[in-house]
Design a protein around this motif. Structure first.
Motif, PDB file in Angstrom:
ATOM      1  N   TYR A   1       0.297   0.864  -9.608  1.00 57.38           N
ATOM      2  CA  TYR A   1       1.451   0.314  -8.893  1.00 57.38           C
ATOM      3  C   TYR A   1       2.352  -0.500  -9.816  1.00 57.38           C
ATOM      4  O   TYR A   1       3.573  -0.419  -9.757  1.00 57.38           O
ATOM      5  CB  TYR A   1       0.982  -0.577  -7.738  1.00 57.38           C
ATOM      6  CG  TYR A   1       0.573   0.167  -6.477  1.00 57.38           C
ATOM      7  CD1 TYR A   1       0.677   1.548  -6.385  1.00 57.38           C
ATOM      8  CD2 TYR A   1       0.102  -0.513  -5.367  1.00 57.38           C
ATOM      9  CE1 TYR A   1       0.309   2.229  -5.231  1.00 57.38           C
ATOM     10  CE2 TYR A   1      -0.267   0.149  -4.200  1.00 57.38           C
ATOM     11  CZ  TYR A   1      -0.166   1.523  -4.142  1.00 57.38           C
ATOM     12  OH  TYR A   1      -0.520   2.180  -2.996  1.00 57.38           O
TER      13      TYR A   1
ATOM     14  N   ALA B   1       6.093   0.168 -10.954  1.00 58.31           N
ATOM     15  CA  ALA B   1       7.139  -0.802 -10.627  1.00 58.31           C
ATOM     16  C   ALA B   1       8.040  -1.045 -11.842  1.00 58.31           C
ATOM     17  O   ALA B   1       9.259  -1.096 -11.716  1.00 58.31           O
ATOM     18  CB  ALA B   1       6.510  -2.112 -10.161  1.00 58.31           C
TER      19      ALA B   1
ATOM     20  N   LEU C   1       9.721   0.657  -4.084  1.00 58.06           N
ATOM     21  CA  LEU C   1       8.320   0.479  -4.476  1.00 58.06           C
ATOM     22  C   LEU C   1       7.374   0.640  -3.291  1.00 58.06           C
ATOM     23  O   LEU C   1       6.332   1.283  -3.409  1.00 58.06           O
ATOM     24  CB  LEU C   1       8.125  -0.893  -5.144  1.00 58.06           C
ATOM     25  CG  LEU C   1       8.922  -1.100  -6.437  1.00 58.06           C
ATOM     26  CD1 LEU C   1       8.582  -2.441  -7.071  1.00 58.06           C
ATOM     27  CD2 LEU C   1       8.646   0.022  -7.430  1.00 58.06           C
TER      28      LEU C   1
ATOM     29  N   GLU D   1       4.439   3.327  -3.034  1.00 58.79           N
ATOM     30  CA  GLU D   1       3.069   2.867  -2.794  1.00 58.79           C
ATOM     31  C   GLU D   1       2.470   3.558  -1.575  1.00 58.79           C
ATOM     32  O   GLU D   1       1.301   3.974  -1.587  1.00 58.79           O
ATOM     33  CB  GLU D   1       3.048   1.344  -2.608  1.00 58.79           C
ATOM     34  CG  GLU D   1       3.270   0.601  -3.927  1.00 58.79           C
ATOM     35  CD  GLU D   1       3.549  -0.877  -3.756  1.00 58.79           C
ATOM     36  OE1 GLU D   1       3.905  -1.533  -4.741  1.00 58.79           O
ATOM     37  OE2 GLU D   1       3.409  -1.379  -2.615  1.00 58.79           O
TER      38      GLU D   1
ATOM     39  N   THR E   1       4.323  -6.740  -3.597  1.00 65.24           N
ATOM     40  CA  THR E   1       5.472  -5.949  -4.031  1.00 65.24           C
ATOM     41  C   THR E   1       6.761  -6.770  -3.960  1.00 65.24           C
ATOM     42  O   THR E   1       7.623  -6.653  -4.838  1.00 65.24           O
ATOM     43  CB  THR E   1       5.592  -4.677  -3.171  1.00 65.24           C
ATOM     44  OG1 THR E   1       4.342  -3.971  -3.253  1.00 65.24           O
ATOM     45  CG2 THR E   1       6.703  -3.787  -3.667  1.00 65.24           C
TER      46      THR E   1
ATOM     47  N   ILE F   1       6.654  -8.836  -7.065  1.00 65.79           N
ATOM     48  CA  ILE F   1       6.950  -7.994  -8.224  1.00 65.79           C
ATOM     49  C   ILE F   1       8.457  -7.760  -8.330  1.00 65.79           C
ATOM     50  O   ILE F   1       9.059  -7.921  -9.393  1.00 65.79           O
ATOM     51  CB  ILE F   1       6.209  -6.635  -8.090  1.00 65.79           C
ATOM     52  CG1 ILE F   1       4.706  -6.825  -8.349  1.00 65.79           C
ATOM     53  CG2 ILE F   1       6.794  -5.593  -9.046  1.00 65.79           C
ATOM     54  CD1 ILE F   1       3.868  -5.607  -8.013  1.00 65.79           C
ATOM     55  N   ALA F   2       9.069  -7.426  -7.194  1.00 72.45           N
ATOM     56  CA  ALA F   2      10.502  -7.144  -7.195  1.00 72.45           C
ATOM     57  C   ALA F   2      11.314  -8.408  -7.466  1.00 72.45           C
ATOM     58  O   ALA F   2      12.358  -8.357  -8.126  1.00 72.45           O
ATOM     59  CB  ALA F   2      10.907  -6.522  -5.863  1.00 72.45           C
TER      60      ALA F   2
END
Lengths: 247, 236, 224
Positions: free
Chosen positions: C63, C67, C109, C113, C141, C144-145
């Motif tokens: 993942y 990303a 994402l 996923e 997520t 992460i973003a």
């Protein structure tokens, strides 16, 4: 921001006021202590070789680039701290079309109209497409359009929010005679409506014919400026080709 | 060495820096004596335990360098005064060297004592992460299209890096807590002997002075570079 | 605030429309995720016991690499045709530009996923259809973003953009990775809230801090 500055020739001050504006990138000067005014109701043309600072000047005026020194007043707003207002009052079209290749002109314009807070994006997009003579291409992807047509749509993009000050970076490049005539019409319409236009050009004769005032940039400095009636294309060409030291 | 040096850091400031470097040098020599001649050999760990006197102060100064870089970065973005950027940049450069030494001494020490090169507890993980963030900080500056954006982007990198510190610490701590074989840090070795404690304290002072001297040097160098850039701009 | 949200949603809607039309990013990023997951099959020779312990690690490494690739592309597409200037010209707060791109990245994402869930089931007999896993995945997520959108706006303007994004992004995202892997393992072990609640809280706290901080500093990233 929602306010749409109505062009008004009687408004006080200048459309654009640069005072001692410098922009440096590392150890190179793009602009050096530039003082320049653009008046309401008039069209100003910028001449200069590549790298003379024309693009940087227009980008500074559009609040895309922050000057290293000096003050920029656009449509009465000091760009330092009022970038949002400056952006709402200016329309800018540069070298890139700023269009998304895989969207149609209509979708592109609707997107930008919405982003600029224009009241009826769909209606306005259709309107400017009509104004620039691109309605036939409104629903094809930008990717498939000719350069000239992309250029028209790019200028339409700059006009979406009825800017008081229009900034065009070499609008003539890549356009045929018909396209150039179109640019002249747009430029004149904005100035006649009480707004102001600043654009850059390569060809002295063409530039002088479309403008009221001119300025020549050399090495980031204003080498000459005045009303277009006070000079000739040959004088401008001579200024441009003179050795840099003479400026 | 030219006679006419236009740099703004000569004269009084230069002498001051030289003095600081000399003091740091003397302190390092004394510290060496204390570490290898004065402090007794630790019984269970043996000679390798002497690395402790380097490792712990170096880790501490590394963290200090990160704090300085973060503070300098915030102040640079808010005030737009290049002096704060110079401080942050100097801290990052010196910090990378200190973090690298901390990691090397830590690994050499951990291997014979715990039979592992690195202990992934909260401090160990944080050390590694901050080292990597400093490397990113220097890379952003190196690859930025112009120096101005390099300064702003590296400042953003340091600020984001600083914000991740409590999260890294907590995450690594909880994660480590799930591993029963986790070893505790040197503080848990029982009380230190008097000579050991003295040596450690002296080491702290030594490394902080050395750190300050190096920061002052790099800061002065950056000032000179900025001055040269201005001269070149004026001449261009 | 309302205006910020409106502008962000405008940018987001534009990105969704573009992606639905070209499907370029989604499919290339999904293909990459599949390749990563597939390669691990041969790196570990997965047995049921092994998958129980390293399965969540494989999932999250796949993942997070995906990303990095996806986030790099999001700004690259704006950068290549200079449309980033078009966004910068808009008279909207800079946070709006950040939020709009962030929403696009999260959507991309999360979609990838979700599409990878059957792949993990087939490749590793690893069933991730678990409410708590999904909660952890969505929360992580977003984090992460939040960090990746900021850093990819920096990286896209540099010569070393492909390398710079992971170097800047991965160390900062480490707490997310630790939380997501450990929390996912707890969730898949059937521990529920008592096992992974703490991790979920850590991840959500990370999300909030970095969403706020990144929107505040985004203006310094865009400025030229």
């Amino acid at each position: 921001m929602a306010e749409n500055p109505t062009p008004d020739a009687t408004r006080p001050g200048h459309a654009l006021e640069l005072r001692g504006v410098s922009k440096t990138y590392g150890t190179t000067h793009a602009l050096r202590a530039v003082d320049l005014d653009a008046a309401w109701g008039r069209v100003l043309v910028l001449f200069g070789h590549n790298g003379a600072g024309k693009s940087t000047l227009l980008r500074v005026a559009a609040a895309l680039v922050k000057p290293t020194a000096g003050s920029v007043t656009t449509a009465g707003f000091d760009a330092d701290g009022n970038a949002g207002r400056v952006r709402a009052a200016t329309g800018y079209a540069g070298h890139g079309s700023l269009l998304y290749d895989d969207l149609t002109p209509e979708e592109n314009l609707r997107f930008y109209a919405r982003l600029h807070g224009v009241p009826d994006p769909k209606e306005r997009a259709a309107e400017v497409l009509r104004d620039v003579g691109a309605e036939r291409w409104a629903h094809r992807r930008v990717r498939g359009l000719s350069n000239g047509m992309q250029k028209r749509v790019a200028i339409a993009r700059a006009l979406l929010h009825r800017p008081a000050l229009l900034l065009l970076d070499e609008p003539d490049s890549g356009l045929d005679v018909q396209g150039q005539a179109f640019v002249d019409t747009v430029v004149r319409a904005v100035a006649d409506g009480g707004g102001a236009v600043v654009f850059s050009a390569h060809d002295p004769a063409r530039g002088l014919a479309s403008a009221d005032d001119f300025a020549v940039l050399r090495g980031g400095r204003i080498a000459a400026h005045g009303e277009t009636g006070s000079t000739t294309p040959d004088e401008i060409a001579a200024l441009l080709s003179a050795p840099a030291e003479a400026a | 060495m030219t006679t006419a040096d236009p740099s703004p850091t000569t004269g009084g400031a230069g002498a001051w820096r030289l003095g600081l470097l000399l003091v740091a040098g003397v302190l390092v020599l004394i510290d060496m004596y204390l570490i290898f001649g004065y402090a007794p050999t630790e019984r269970s760990m043996g000679i390798v335990q002497r690395l402790f006197y380097f490792h712990v102060p170096v880790i501490l100064t590394s963290f200090l360098s990160f704090a300085l870089a973060a503070v300098g970065s915030v102040l640079y973005l808010v005030r737009r005064n290049r002096a704060w950027d110079r401080l942050a940049y100097a801290s990052a450069e010196v910090g990378v060297v200190f973090f690298t030494s901390a990691i090397i001494t830590g690994a050499v020490w951990a291997k014979p004592v715990w039979n592992t090169w690195w202990v992934w507890d909260a401090n160990g993980t944080l050390t590694f992460v901050l080292w990597l963030i400093f490397i990113g900080y220097l890379m952003v500056r190196a690859y930025a299209p112009d120096a101005e954006r390099g300064r702003r982007w590296s400042a953003v990198t340091a600020i984001i890096g600083a914000a991740t510190v409590p999260f890294v610490y907590m995450a690594a701590d909880w994660w480590g807590g799930l591993h029963p074989e986790r070893v505790t840090g040197p503080g848990a070795q029982g009380s230190l002997e008097r000579e050991m404690l003295l040596t450690l304290l002296f080491s702290f002072v030594t490394f902080i002075v050395l750190f300050a001297a190096l920061i002052a040097e790099r800061y002065a160098l950056r000032s000179d570079e900025d001055a040269i850039e201005e001269l070149r701009l004026a001449a261009a | 605030m309302r205006e910020t949200l409106r502008a962000a949603l405008t940018i987001y809607a534009k990105d969704v429309r573009l992606e639905l039309r070209t499907r370029e990013t989604l499919f290339s990023v999904l293909a990459f995720a599949l390749v990563v997951a597939f390669i691990f099959t041969f790196a570990f020779e997965p047995s049921p016991q092994l998958i129980a312990s390293i399965g969540p690690g494989i999932v999250w490494v796949a993942y997070i690499f995906t990303a990095v690739l996806g986030m790099n592309r999001t700004f690259l597409l704006e950068h290549e045709r200079g449309t980033l200037d078009g966004l910068r010209l808009a008279p909207v707060p800079r946070e709006a530009l950040y939020l709009g791109k962030l929403l696009s990245v999260v959507t991309l994402l999360v979609t990838v996923e979700a599409l990878m869930l059957p792949a993990f089931l087939v490749l590793y007999d690893l069933s991730l259809f678990n409410v708590w896993f999904i909660a952890i995945a969505v929360a992580a997520t977003v984090g992460i973003a939040a960090v990746g959108t900021l850093f990819s706006a920096i990286a896209v303007h540099t010569r070393a953009r492909e390398v710079l994004l992971p170097i800047l992004f991965l160390p900062v995202a480490l707490p997310l990775l630790i939380g997501a892997v450990t929390g996912s393992r707890e969730a898949l072990d059937g521990e529920g809230w008592s096992g992974m609640g703490g991790w979920l809280q850590l991840i959500v706290a990370f999300d909030i801090v970095f969403l706020v901080l990144s929107s505040l500093v985004f203006e310094y990233v865009l400025e030229e």
